[in-house]
Design a protein around this motif. Structure first.
Motif, PDB file in Angstrom:
ATOM      1  N   TYR A  80      -7.999  -0.508  -7.847  1.00  0.00           N
ATOM      2  CA  TYR A  80      -7.307  -0.239  -6.596  1.00  0.00           C
ATOM      3  C   TYR A  80      -8.262   0.336  -5.554  1.00  0.00           C
ATOM      4  O   TYR A  80      -9.322   0.891  -5.872  1.00  0.00           O
ATOM      5  CB  TYR A  80      -6.120   0.709  -6.811  1.00  0.00           C
ATOM      6  CG  TYR A  80      -6.491   2.079  -7.321  1.00  0.00           C
ATOM      7  CD1 TYR A  80      -6.745   3.127  -6.438  1.00  0.00           C
ATOM      8  CD2 TYR A  80      -6.591   2.335  -8.681  1.00  0.00           C
ATOM      9  CE1 TYR A  80      -7.089   4.381  -6.894  1.00  0.00           C
ATOM     10  CE2 TYR A  80      -6.922   3.593  -9.142  1.00  0.00           C
ATOM     11  CZ  TYR A  80      -7.173   4.613  -8.258  1.00  0.00           C
ATOM     12  OH  TYR A  80      -7.520   5.857  -8.710  1.00  0.00           O
ATOM     13  N   LEU A  91      -4.536   6.616   1.653  1.00  0.00           N
ATOM     14  CA  LEU A  91      -4.039   5.257   1.413  1.00  0.00           C
ATOM     15  C   LEU A  91      -4.504   4.791   0.046  1.00  0.00           C
ATOM     16  O   LEU A  91      -5.651   5.034  -0.345  1.00  0.00           O
ATOM     17  CB  LEU A  91      -4.531   4.308   2.501  1.00  0.00           C
ATOM     18  CG  LEU A  91      -4.128   2.826   2.376  1.00  0.00           C
ATOM     19  CD1 LEU A  91      -3.860   2.235   3.746  1.00  0.00           C
ATOM     20  CD2 LEU A  91      -5.234   2.016   1.673  1.00  0.00           C
ATOM     21  N   LYS A  92      -3.586   4.131  -0.669  1.00  0.00           N
ATOM     22  CA  LYS A  92      -3.925   3.553  -1.970  1.00  0.00           C
ATOM     23  C   LYS A  92      -3.313   2.159  -2.063  1.00  0.00           C
ATOM     24  O   LYS A  92      -2.127   1.980  -1.824  1.00  0.00           O
ATOM     25  CB  LYS A  92      -3.400   4.438  -3.102  1.00  0.00           C
ATOM     26  CG  LYS A  92      -3.743   3.921  -4.497  1.00  0.00           C
ATOM     27  CD  LYS A  92      -3.216   4.866  -5.561  1.00  0.00           C
ATOM     28  CE  LYS A  92      -3.545   4.356  -6.963  1.00  0.00           C
ATOM     29  NZ  LYS A  92      -3.035   5.264  -8.010  1.00  0.00           N
ATOM     30  N   GLN A  93      -4.131   1.167  -2.385  1.00  0.00           N
ATOM     31  CA  GLN A  93      -3.668  -0.220  -2.471  1.00  0.00           C
ATOM     32  C   GLN A  93      -4.163  -0.841  -3.776  1.00  0.00           C
ATOM     33  O   GLN A  93      -5.364  -0.876  -4.037  1.00  0.00           O
ATOM     34  CB  GLN A  93      -4.197  -1.029  -1.289  1.00  0.00           C
ATOM     35  CG  GLN A  93      -3.944  -2.541  -1.379  1.00  0.00           C
ATOM     36  CD  GLN A  93      -2.469  -2.885  -1.358  1.00  0.00           C
ATOM     37  OE1 GLN A  93      -1.770  -2.567  -0.413  1.00  0.00           O
ATOM     38  NE2 GLN A  93      -1.976  -3.524  -2.411  1.00  0.00           N
ATOM     39  N   PRO A 129       0.818  -1.213   0.000  1.00  0.00           N
ATOM     40  CA  PRO A 129       0.000   0.000   0.000  1.00  0.00           C
ATOM     41  C   PRO A 129       0.854   1.266   0.000  1.00  0.00           C
ATOM     42  O   PRO A 129       1.958   1.292   0.537  1.00  0.00           O
ATOM     43  CB  PRO A 129      -0.819  -0.120   1.289  1.00  0.00           C
ATOM     44  CG  PRO A 129      -0.030  -1.026   2.167  1.00  0.00           C
ATOM     45  CD  PRO A 129       0.649  -1.990   1.251  1.00  0.00           C
TER      46      PRO A 129
END
Length: 366
Positions: free
Chosen positions: A286, A98-100, A64
């Motif tokens: 995502y 947050l980016k996953q 992440p």
């Protein structure tokens, strides 16, 4: 008189000590020194280390991405229907995002594989450089031994020609030989002395080449090589036995030469790069989340600017058209793979030729 003799003895002793003070290296010690000091090997190792860092960077695409932003400032708000007067205040704001990546059809995986195989290729290149360095050191070492041996030969040649000149002069004085025989003997003596001087220069050049291979930058030569005692009449018996025939030697080289392993790793990296380019046809999925905390000192602004807010969602990014860039990149990567496959064949041909030459030269030298 006694003092002069004592001084001469001291000078000779000091000279002998300085000669003995020189480091004397065997071929194995020279190889270890080259692995430690050679700048080209250091560059190769740094390139390999950098490739491993690029792999770590690519692998981070699986993890992440978290970002934190904080700010403090002054805000001004014009009067609105809900807020009948102008308002200004100090504002403190913090944002956490947050980016996953969930799935991107091989973009991240392809990039990771590319960097993994590229790093492996650099590793094989580094190992081949080490192998080549060992060979270079051995060649330089035996060139120095050859130079020493030729100096000994030329010294004997000078003695022989000096004796022949002496004999020719005596025969001339006795009326047995002509003057031209004496002149020829003088020329041969002069030539032998020139050959001796040339051999001495060749020794210096051999040491200079060894310095380059080892990475020694000192101007003065402060070492010498160990000279084993040779059995001139039976040199071949001291050579180690080589058990492989030519066919098996080539097969062994195909399996173990780092040049070939390097190209094979480059082919795998090129295929992974091609898969990465092809994945641009597909979307990326995502997860993203944001949390914002802000605090305004003016109470009227607190109603307009909520103190806490957050959002989370699943996102899809899809580049529908980019001027044919994806097709061009994919085609380029396919061509690169074909080039690497052709390079593998070329490398095998080179290894086959080198192995054959080395094998035949062993028998020829014996």
């Amino acid at each position: 008189m006694k003092n002069n003799t004592l001084v001469k003895c001291l000078i000779l002793g000091a000279l002998a000590f300085s000669l003995e003070a020189k480091e004397r290296y065997t071929v194995d010690q020279l190889i270890l020194l080259s692995l430690e000091k050679s700048p080209d090997l250091a560059v190769s190792k740094f390139e390999y280390d950098a490739s491993k860092s690029r792999y770590d960077s690519a692998f981070s695409g699986y993890l992440p991405e978290v970002n934190l932003n904080a700010s403090a400032g002054h805000v001004y708000q014009d009067a609105t229907f809900n807020q009948p007067k102008d308002t200004e205040s100090n504002l403190i704001k913090g944002q956490l995002s947050l980016k996953q990546v969930i799935y991107d059809f091989g973009k991240t995986g392809g990039n990771v594989d590319k960097q993994k195989f590229t790093s492996a290729s650099y590793g094989m290149k580094n190992q081949q450089k080490i192998s080549n360095k060992k060979l270079e050191v051995k060649k330089a070492y035996y060139s120095i031994l050859k130079a020493y041996a030729l100096i000994d030969v030329q010294k004997e040649n000078v003695k022989l020609n000096a004796a022949q000149l002496y004999r020719a002069q005596k025969y001339f004085e006795a009326g047995i030989r002509t003057k031209i025989d004496v002149s020829d003997a003088k020329v041969r003596l002069i030539q032998s002395k020139l050959d001796l001087k040339t051999a001495e220069y060749d020794l210096k050049l051999a040491y200079s080449y060894m310095d380059k291979i080892l990475g020694f930058t000192k101007i003065e030569n402060d070492y010498s090589v160990y000279k084993p005692e040779l059995k001139i009449n039976d040199l071949a018996s001291s050579l180690a036995r080589y058990d492989l025939n030519l066919h098996n030697a080539i097969v062994f080289a195909y399996e173990n030469r780092y040049d070939i392993k390097k190209v094979k790793a480059s082919i795998q990296a090129s295929k992974a790069d091609r898969d990465t380019a092809s994945s641009e046809y597909y979307p990326s999925l995502y997860l993203s989340a944001n949390y914002i905390l802000q605090d305004a000192q003016e109470k009227d602004l607190q109603y307009l600017l909520p103190k806490n807010q957050w959002n989370a969602g699943i996102n899809l990014d899809w580049n529908i058209y980019h001027g044919g860039s994806s097709s061009a990149k994919t085609q380029e990567k396919k061509i690169n793979t074909s080039i690497q496959n052709a390079q593998l064949v070329t490398t095998k041909l080179t290894v086959k030729t080198e192995t054959t030459d080395a094998y035949i030269n062993v028998d020829k030298s014996k």
